[in-house]
Design a protein around this motif. Structure first.
Motif, PDB file in Angstrom:
ATOM      1  N   LEU A 163      -5.454  38.511 -20.179  1.00  0.00           N
ATOM      2  CA  LEU A 163      -4.372  39.407 -19.632  1.00  0.00           C
ATOM      3  C   LEU A 163      -5.266  40.169 -18.607  1.00  0.00           C
ATOM      4  N   SER A 164      -6.379  40.623 -18.656  1.00  0.00           N
ATOM      5  CA  SER A 164      -7.402  41.381 -17.755  1.00  0.00           C
ATOM      6  C   SER A 164      -7.801  40.166 -16.692  1.00  0.00           C
ATOM      7  N   ASP A 165      -8.001  38.972 -16.996  1.00  0.00           N
ATOM      8  CA  ASP A 165      -8.346  38.152 -15.818  1.00  0.00           C
ATOM      9  C   ASP A 165      -7.095  37.885 -14.945  1.00  0.00           C
ATOM     10  N   LEU A 166      -6.021  38.057 -15.552  1.00  0.00           N
ATOM     11  CA  LEU A 166      -4.829  37.741 -14.760  1.00  0.00           C
ATOM     12  C   LEU A 166      -4.534  39.043 -13.726  1.00  0.00           C
ATOM     13  N   ILE A 167      -5.217  40.226 -14.081  1.00  0.00           N
ATOM     14  CA  ILE A 167      -5.099  41.353 -12.969  1.00  0.00           C
ATOM     15  C   ILE A 167      -6.250  41.361 -12.174  1.00  0.00           C
ATOM     16  N   SER A 168      -7.397  40.838 -12.832  1.00  0.00           N
ATOM     17  CA  SER A 168      -8.643  41.054 -11.732  1.00  0.00           C
ATOM     18  C   SER A 168      -8.565  39.842 -10.992  1.00  0.00           C
ATOM     19  N   PHE A 169      -8.423  38.552 -11.518  1.00  0.00           N
ATOM     20  CA  PHE A 169      -8.573  37.350 -10.527  1.00  0.00           C
ATOM     21  C   PHE A 169      -7.390  36.600 -10.295  1.00  0.00           C
ATOM     22  N   GLY A 170      -6.146  37.210 -10.506  1.00  0.00           N
ATOM     23  CA  GLY A 170      -5.051  36.706 -10.226  1.00  0.00           C
ATOM     24  C   GLY A 170      -4.153  37.717  -9.163  1.00  0.00           C
ATOM     25  N   LEU A 171      -3.893  38.671  -9.607  1.00  0.00           N
ATOM     26  CA  LEU A 171      -3.176  39.543  -9.008  1.00  0.00           C
ATOM     27  C   LEU A 171      -3.920  40.367  -7.738  1.00  0.00           C
ATOM     28  N   ALA A 172      -5.134  40.643  -8.221  1.00  0.00           N
ATOM     29  CA  ALA A 172      -5.889  41.293  -7.123  1.00  0.00           C
ATOM     30  C   ALA A 172      -6.293  40.631  -5.755  1.00  0.00           C
ATOM     31  N   PRO A 173      -6.663  39.229  -6.133  1.00  0.00           N
ATOM     32  CA  PRO A 173      -7.025  38.348  -5.101  1.00  0.00           C
ATOM     33  C   PRO A 173      -5.608  37.989  -4.307  1.00  0.00           C
ATOM     34  N   ALA A 174      -4.401  37.923  -5.146  1.00  0.00           N
ATOM     35  CA  ALA A 174      -3.219  37.310  -4.338  1.00  0.00           C
ATOM     36  C   ALA A 174      -2.850  38.347  -3.573  1.00  0.00           C
ATOM     37  N   PHE A 201      -4.527  40.681  -2.150  1.00  0.00           N
ATOM     38  CA  PHE A 201      -5.591  40.555  -1.057  1.00  0.00           C
ATOM     39  C   PHE A 201      -4.957  39.527  -0.033  1.00  0.00           C
ATOM     40  N   VAL A 202      -4.709  38.682  -0.150  1.00  0.00           N
ATOM     41  CA  VAL A 202      -4.102  37.541   0.727  1.00  0.00           C
ATOM     42  C   VAL A 202      -2.839  38.013   1.174  1.00  0.00           C
ATOM     43  N   LEU A 203      -2.024  38.737   0.461  1.00  0.00           N
ATOM     44  CA  LEU A 203      -0.788  39.190   0.990  1.00  0.00           C
ATOM     45  C   LEU A 203      -1.028  40.247   1.950  1.00  0.00           C
ATOM     46  N   ALA A 250       2.313  35.281   2.155  1.00  0.00           N
ATOM     47  CA  ALA A 250       3.165  35.695   0.970  1.00  0.00           C
ATOM     48  C   ALA A 250       3.300  34.588   0.108  1.00  0.00           C
ATOM     49  N   LEU A 251       3.668  33.508   0.614  1.00  0.00           N
ATOM     50  CA  LEU A 251       3.672  32.244   0.073  1.00  0.00           C
ATOM     51  C   LEU A 251       2.335  31.554  -0.686  1.00  0.00           C
ATOM     52  N   ALA A 252       1.550  31.933   0.074  1.00  0.00           N
ATOM     53  CA  ALA A 252      -0.034  31.507  -0.080  1.00  0.00           C
ATOM     54  C   ALA A 252      -0.371  32.423  -1.284  1.00  0.00           C
ATOM     55  N   ALA A 253      -0.059  33.551  -1.434  1.00  0.00           N
ATOM     56  CA  ALA A 253      -0.418  34.614  -2.118  1.00  0.00           C
ATOM     57  C   ALA A 253       0.292  34.319  -3.789  1.00  0.00           C
ATOM     58  N   ILE A 254       1.535  34.019  -3.592  1.00  0.00           N
ATOM     59  CA  ILE A 254       2.162  33.335  -4.951  1.00  0.00           C
ATOM     60  C   ILE A 254       1.715  32.179  -5.396  1.00  0.00           C
ATOM     61  N   VAL A 255       1.151  31.204  -4.573  1.00  0.00           N
ATOM     62  CA  VAL A 255       0.281  30.176  -5.029  1.00  0.00           C
ATOM     63  C   VAL A 255      -0.790  30.336  -5.879  1.00  0.00           C
ATOM     64  N   VAL A 256      -1.708  31.401  -5.289  1.00  0.00           N
ATOM     65  CA  VAL A 256      -2.929  31.713  -6.020  1.00  0.00           C
ATOM     66  C   VAL A 256      -2.472  32.297  -7.309  1.00  0.00           C
TER      67      VAL A 256
END
Length: 284
Positions: free
Chosen positions: A110-121, A123-125, A140-146
């Motif tokens: 869950l923590s990895d999802l926040i820090s390495f999924g949501l945060a970089p996505a 950032f791309v958005l 936005a599409l690229a952020a969703i892919v990440v």
């Protein structure tokens, strides 16, 4: 003698002492030291989103021309992602040396999802909203892919058993930092988009990556500390700070591209060796 309430017909039992409550607490509800580090990981990821919003997105939407504030906030957000990677590195080491609670693995995902999924996505958005040559909807599409790549990678990690010392697919901390590095390179929009999607594909691929243990863990920690220094130099507009940051980001991207090549070459060599041994066994 038991005192009975005439309305509820329930027996009155004296309250247990607080010490007894602590002893009776299920093991799954007790946080270990490793779990505390994991929660630090999640906190860093959330704060990275906060600084990306308040320091980059909101000034852009309000028409502020303070580019220095945006640079400081971007550097702070990325440094927080790097700190999250440090927490992620040490919670595993601590869990192996000491112990982890039964919910440690779930907390880590869950923590990895926040820090390495949501945060970089995210950032791309935001990059797609503030960059001059970017396209918001495509970004936005690229952020969703990440984000989905990290979700799938973490889910697979929980279900698939691999040989010790190896990951399948680019680890999410390494992938997140590579995605952010691509954005900070400030390349044209199309190459940036393709590179981000390429990293997302590597995270869900079957390419094997070594786990950061021993010398590799020390090298990873040293690289994170050096990256923080580069970001600080860039944030405070130090002489050559921009060049140093771009050099560090380029090196991160090159590592992300080279490691799969080495892994593929090793698999090919292993396959050839196995075929050679099989032929030798058939023809003594």
């Amino acid at each position: 003698m038991t005192v009975v309430d005439p309305e509820t017909q329930a027996g009155w039992v004296p309250e247990a002492d607080e010490e007894d409550d602590a002893e009776d607490m299920p093991l799954s509800m007790r946080l270990s030291i490793a779990d505390t580090l994991t929660l630090g990981n999640a906190t860093c990821g959330f704060m990275a989103v906060y600084f990306t919003t308040t320091g980059i997105l909101i000034p852009h939407l309000t028409g502020s021309d303070e580019s220095g504030m945006a640079r400081h906030s971007a550097a702070t957000a990325v440094i927080l992602m790097l700190l999250a990677a440090v927490f992620d590195l040490f919670d595993g080491l601590v869990a192996r040396k000491l112990r982890s609670s039964p919910m440690g693995a779930e907390l880590d995902n869950l923590s990895d999802l926040i820090s390495f999924g949501l945060a970089p996505a995210y950032f791309v958005l935001v990059y797609g909203m503030v960059a001059d040559d970017a396209h918001q909807r495509v970004s936005a599409l690229a952020a969703i892919v990440v984000l989905l790549a990290v979700v799938l990678r973490l889910a697979r990690f929980s279900c698939v058993t691999l040989k010790d010392g190896m990951f399948q697919g680019m680890p999410s901390p390494f992938g997140a930092l590579t995605v952010v590095s691509i954005v900070l390179l400030e390349l044209p929009f199309v190459p940036t988009l393709l590179a981000i999607i390429g990293v997302a594909w590597l995270m869900v691929s079957r390419v094997e990556y070594p786990k950061p243990r021993g010398v590799l863990a020390v090298a990873m920690l040293s690289w994170i500390v050096a990256a923080m220094g580069l970001l600080a130099a860039w944030a405070f507009d130090a002489p050559g700070g921009q060049l140093l940051l771009q050099t560090g980001c380029a090196l991160q991207v090159v590592l992300g591209a080279v490691i799969p090549l080495f892994a593929t070459a090793r698999r090919v060599n292993t396959f050839r060796d196995n075929r050679r041994e099989a032929r030798a066994a058939q023809h003594p």
